[in-house]
Design an enzyme around this catalytic site. Structure first.
Site, mmCIF file in Angstrom:
data_model
loop_
_atom_site.group_PDB
_atom_site.id
_atom_site.type_symbol
_atom_site.label_atom_id
_atom_site.label_comp_id
_atom_site.label_asym_id
_atom_site.label_seq_id
_atom_site.Cartn_x
_atom_site.Cartn_y
_atom_site.Cartn_z
ATOM 1 C CE LYS A 111 -2.442 63.369 -70.309
ATOM 2 N NZ LYS A 111 -3.740 63.486 -69.587
ATOM 3 C CD GLU A 143 3.350 57.673 -72.368
ATOM 4 O OE1 GLU A 143 4.081 57.425 -73.189
ATOM 5 O OE2 GLU A 143 3.108 58.868 -71.833
ATOM 6 C CB SER A 195 -6.294 69.330 -66.288
ATOM 7 O OG SER A 195 -6.856 68.433 -65.468
HETATM 8 C C1 LIG Z 1 -3.636 63.102 -67.921
HETATM 9 C C2 LIG Z 1 -4.355 64.045 -67.357
HETATM 10 C C3 LIG Z 1 -3.719 64.975 -66.263
HETATM 11 C C4 LIG Z 1 -2.341 64.627 -65.397
HETATM 12 O O1 LIG Z 1 -1.133 64.997 -66.507
HETATM 13 P P1 LIG Z 1 -0.645 66.293 -66.289
HETATM 14 O O2 LIG Z 1 0.797 65.907 -67.338
HETATM 15 O O3 LIG Z 1 0.190 66.120 -64.958
HETATM 16 O O4 LIG Z 1 -1.095 67.472 -66.685
HETATM 17 C C5 LIG Z 1 -4.498 65.787 -65.492
HETATM 18 N N1 LIG Z 1 -5.629 66.043 -65.914
HETATM 19 C C6 LIG Z 1 -6.271 65.250 -66.841
HETATM 20 C C7 LIG Z 1 -7.845 65.595 -67.127
HETATM 21 C C8 LIG Z 1 -5.635 64.433 -67.640
HETATM 22 O O5 LIG Z 1 -6.114 63.776 -68.679
#
Ligand SMILES: *Cc1c(COP(=O)(O)O)cnc(C)c1O
Length: 413
Positions: A102, A124, A391
């Protein structure tokens, strides 16, 4: 001056969306009249800066020296061997400053807000990851920051709440409805409407009205651009398969964007099946939803019998949203990306397996992608590769996992 490759396009070469923000029939911008000129101003500002060498240089500098990019790719040999079949590689977005992908779009949005003369970032958050990343970017760039968060998520993600406060952000608890992500978006939107001139609403995924799905994707597309080069270097070819979890869909599009034109790369998006496919037990929007409207744009949507957004549930707070990015909706219809689901239980098993085989504790969101990659690997020969977008890291989830599932893995507190 160091070489930051500023003249390389930082945006994907994608032609989508069209000038009104549509990906086929999805996306667009459906807003109350007072917001139309304000959002148009954001679109105009973004289109102007996105190719501005000074802006790009600032962003690239921070990506390298602040976030720690490029994030490495790790060949998960133990995991691949244990599972048998294709080789699993991990794009380590969990190693970014603040622990997830993010920060990639938050730095972009914060720099844009600063350029536009805004005073405050507002947003949010679900798992708290977007809130932490935005509070971080706000502190760095010198902007105020208000974060709206459902009360349920505040309980579940306590460390991230404290982190945001330490970073100087205000955390506002949302106490209506299910008290999770959707309600937090509603509350943040309401607050934004009260003063859209001095605040910028920094949306946390590839959702919301145009230009956000495009802008957030573009800021995330650095993941895929790096991965293309890294996989080439490590394996001598493109990855055969890509896997990423899909909440709103930003980490997935960040990886996928660079490969959409490569028809020999199979692409999989993974949604949370929660505890069952009954309404309210999952958040598998593309798998079980129908086209509809939410938060100013059109997409696949989980709906109740009145067409209102349905309640959703998953162990991964960051995937808890009844809508999904318009580009994903389009990619599903044209069948360029295959969307699959993973249950809470499968995600927890993958969380533990990755920790114990590779010493990497993934976020529960990312564990959904790992779990699907394990299933896929089994069906493929050993000379195939699967690149998983890891992610985020699981530090935020450890207490929750141990409390709920510790016993079955022999962990006592
Ligand atoms: C917020 C988040 C997601 C989901 O958000 P996407 O917009 O679908 O990428 C996935 N993995 C992590 C670690 C997150 O913090």
């Amino acid at each position: 001056m160091e070489n930051l490759n500023v003249d390389k396009a930082f945006l994907s070469e994608e032609v989508m969306p069209d000038s009104k923000g549509f990906f086929g029939e999805y996306g667009g911008s459906f807003l109350p009249p007072i917001l139309i000129p304000i959002i148009q101003e954001i679109t105009d500002a973004y289109l102007k800066i996105k190719d501005d060498p000074v802006f790009k240089e600032e962003l690239f500098y921070l990506q390298k020296h602040y976030t720690g990019r490029p994030s490495p790719i790790f060949h998960a040999k133990n995991l691949s061997q244990k599972q048998g079949g294709a080789q699993i590689y991990l794009k380590r977005e969990d190693l970014n400053h603040t622990g997830a992908h993010k920060i990639n779009h938050c730095l972009g949005e914060a720099l844009l807000a600063k350029r536009m003369g805004k005073k405050k970032l507002i947003a949010e958050t679900g798992a708290g990851q977007h809130g932490v990343a935005l509070a971080t970017a706000a502190a760095l760039v010198g902007l105020e920051c208000d974060i709206y968060m459902g009360e349920v998520d505040i309980q579940k993600e306590h460390p991230n709440v404290v982190r945001m406060k330490i970073l100087g952000a205000k955390v506002i608890a949302v106490t209506h409805g299910l008290k999770t992500l959707k309600e937090a978006v509603d509350a943040a939107f309401e607050a934004y409407m009260k003063d859209p001139v001095t605040q910028l609403y920094a949306i946390g995924s590839v959702v919301g009205p145009h230009p956000f799905p495009m802008m957030v994707r573009d800021f995330q597309s650095v993941i895929g651009r790096e991965a293309r080069e890294q996989m080439q270097e490590m394996t001598g070819k493109h990855p055969d398969n890509l896997v990423a979890c899909v909440g709103g869909g930003s980490n997935a599009l960040g990886l996928f964007s660079a490969f959409l034109q490569d028809q020999n790369v199979n692409i999989f998006g993974v949604e949370p099946a929660g505890t069952s496919f009954k309404t309210g037990d999952h958040s598998a929007t593309l798998t079980l939803g129908k086209p509809g409207m939410i938060h100013g744009f059109k997409c696949y949507l989980l709906q109740d019998e009145n067409g209102e957004p349905a309640p959703v549930n998953t162990v991964a707070s960051g995937l808890d949203y009844p809508g999904v990015g318009p580009q994903h909706s389009y990619l599903k219809d044209i069948k360029r990306v295959q969307y699959e689901t993973i249950t809470d239980k499968e995600a927890i098993d993958a969380f533990m397996l990755l920790a114990r085989e590779e010493g990497i504790i993934p976020a529960l969101e990312s564990a959904h992608a790992v779990a699907y990659a394990l299933k896929l690997a089994e069906q493929l020969p050993a000379d195939q590769t699967i690149l998983v977008n890891l992610s985020g890291r699981g530090d935020k989830d450890i207490d929750y996992v141990v409390e709920r599932f510790g016993e079955q893995f022999g962990i006592s507190e």
